[in-house]
Design an enzyme around this catalytic site. Sequence first.
Site, PDB file in Angstrom:
ATOM      1  N   GLY A  11      48.930  41.254  44.321  1.00 40.57           N
ATOM      2  CA  GLY A  11      49.457  42.487  43.728  1.00 40.57           C
ATOM      3  C   GLY A  11      49.926  43.469  44.780  1.00 40.57           C
ATOM      4  N   SER A  13      53.043  44.300  45.650  1.00 39.50           N
ATOM      5  CA  SER A  13      54.419  44.822  45.534  1.00 39.50           C
ATOM      6  C   SER A  13      54.476  46.327  45.329  1.00 39.50           C
ATOM      7  CB  SER A  13      55.133  44.141  44.366  1.00 39.50           C
ATOM      8  OG  SER A  13      54.396  44.348  43.173  1.00 39.50           O
ATOM      9  N   ARG A  14      53.433  46.872  44.739  1.00 34.95           N
ATOM     10  CA  ARG A  14      53.493  48.286  44.325  1.00 34.95           C
ATOM     11  C   ARG A  14      52.122  48.917  44.527  1.00 34.95           C
ATOM     12  NH1 ARG A  14      53.810  48.560  38.671  1.00 34.95           N
ATOM     13  NH2 ARG A  14      53.524  46.336  38.290  1.00 34.95           N
ATOM     14  N   ASP A  60      51.129  34.556  38.708  1.00 33.01           N
ATOM     15  CA  ASP A  60      50.087  35.237  37.940  1.00 33.01           C
ATOM     16  C   ASP A  60      48.707  34.782  38.441  1.00 33.01           C
ATOM     17  OD1 ASP A  60      48.323  36.115  36.021  1.00 33.01           O
ATOM     18  OD2 ASP A  60      49.375  35.204  34.320  1.00 33.01           O
ATOM     19  N   VAL A  61      47.904  35.705  38.912  1.00 32.50           N
ATOM     20  CA  VAL A  61      46.595  35.308  39.449  1.00 32.50           C
ATOM     21  C   VAL A  61      45.680  34.702  38.378  1.00 32.50           C
ATOM     22  CG1 VAL A  61      46.546  36.893  41.429  1.00 32.50           C
ATOM     23  CG2 VAL A  61      45.611  37.646  39.224  1.00 32.50           C
ATOM     24  N   ASN A  87      43.460  42.422  44.982  1.00 33.34           N
ATOM     25  CA  ASN A  87      43.903  43.738  44.524  1.00 33.34           C
ATOM     26  C   ASN A  87      44.627  43.692  43.178  1.00 33.34           C
ATOM     27  OD1 ASN A  87      45.033  46.637  44.872  1.00 33.34           O
ATOM     28  ND2 ASN A  87      46.858  45.339  44.663  1.00 33.34           N
ATOM     29  N   SER A 147      36.729  49.366  40.710  1.00 33.93           N
ATOM     30  CA  SER A 147      37.145  50.622  40.070  1.00 33.93           C
ATOM     31  C   SER A 147      35.925  51.419  39.649  1.00 33.93           C
ATOM     32  CB  SER A 147      37.991  50.327  38.831  1.00 33.93           C
ATOM     33  OG  SER A 147      38.236  51.526  38.107  1.00 33.93           O
ATOM     34  N   TYR A 160      39.162  46.605  30.184  1.00 33.90           N
ATOM     35  CA  TYR A 160      39.376  46.935  31.600  1.00 33.90           C
ATOM     36  C   TYR A 160      38.026  47.242  32.261  1.00 33.90           C
ATOM     37  CZ  TYR A 160      41.243  49.243  35.795  1.00 33.90           C
ATOM     38  OH  TYR A 160      41.535  49.592  37.102  1.00 33.90           O
TER      39      TYR A 160
END
Length: 256
Positions: A11, A13-14, A60-61, A87, A147, A160
């Site tokens: 992840g 890229s952003r 896709d992980v 990440n 998180s 989540y």
Amino acid sequence: MADRPVAIVTGASRGIGHGIALELAGLGYDLVINRARDEKPEVVQEAEALGASCEFVPGDVADAEARQRVVDAARNRFGRCDLLVNNAGTAPKQRLDILEATEESFDWVMGINLKGPYFLTQLVARWMVEQRKEDPDRPLRIVNVGSISAYTSSPARGEYCISKAGMAMMTKLYADRLAEFNINVIEISPGIIETDMTSAVKGKYDKLIGDGLTPIRRWGRPEDVAKAVAAVAEGRLDFSTGTVINVDGGFHLRRL
Ligand code: NAP
């Protein structure tokens, strides 16, 4: 085997992953850069401009074949992996109250946020154990981006929260299992960080932060998280494993 240390960042890229990739490039790491979508992200060029050799591996992980491609790319291009940064992550496509939320969303979020990193870590850890046998001294490390949701209830995105609570346990499990091989596993627990993930709730969090939700009254930035990863990558925490580093403006403090 390449001379420079190599990190796999999922992840990247952003947002937070982008910050981590650039920080590691600045520290002299070569990179395997993953994202979900096929387009090559700008971070590849940005990291190369900092001197890093980069291998871009979309996928896709949550998908076992994609995870294998990520690890194969690191093996084939660099012949080593010194650091894995789990990440990649996602919020539910739609925030739905726990009394309404769907199994489909549960499976989707858990696949990306927990099953993916759990089994990617398994793949990389097996390889790190082989690497350890070849080289008893080289630092080998795994960082999981968890998180504050691991311990904070948000009933409108329960899946989540559960995925991040699971990741907290995953950090402990791998830290315990891999300590005999001197492979350290650290969780970094970001608070409210300004990225695409939080853009949909920016107004809500602007107000909460302004009202004092976090002792440090500002949004976190990807660089804040990236600096904590850098501390691990530079070996500043080499007698720590299974540790959680809170990068949250003090959100985790209980206050009266
Ligand atoms: P973001 O800006 O939405 O970026 C998500 C990144 O993950 C992108 O690179 C995306 O790739 C990639 N990704 C998404 N699904 C993927 C999949 N199935 N397979 C591979 N890559 C995938 O998110 P962020 O805010 O930077 O979050 C990064 C991590 O920090 C996540 O684990 C998140 O849970 C955690 N976190 C974030 C915050 C926060 O406030 N932002 C707080 C605590 C923890 P594409 O570009 O191809 O879509």
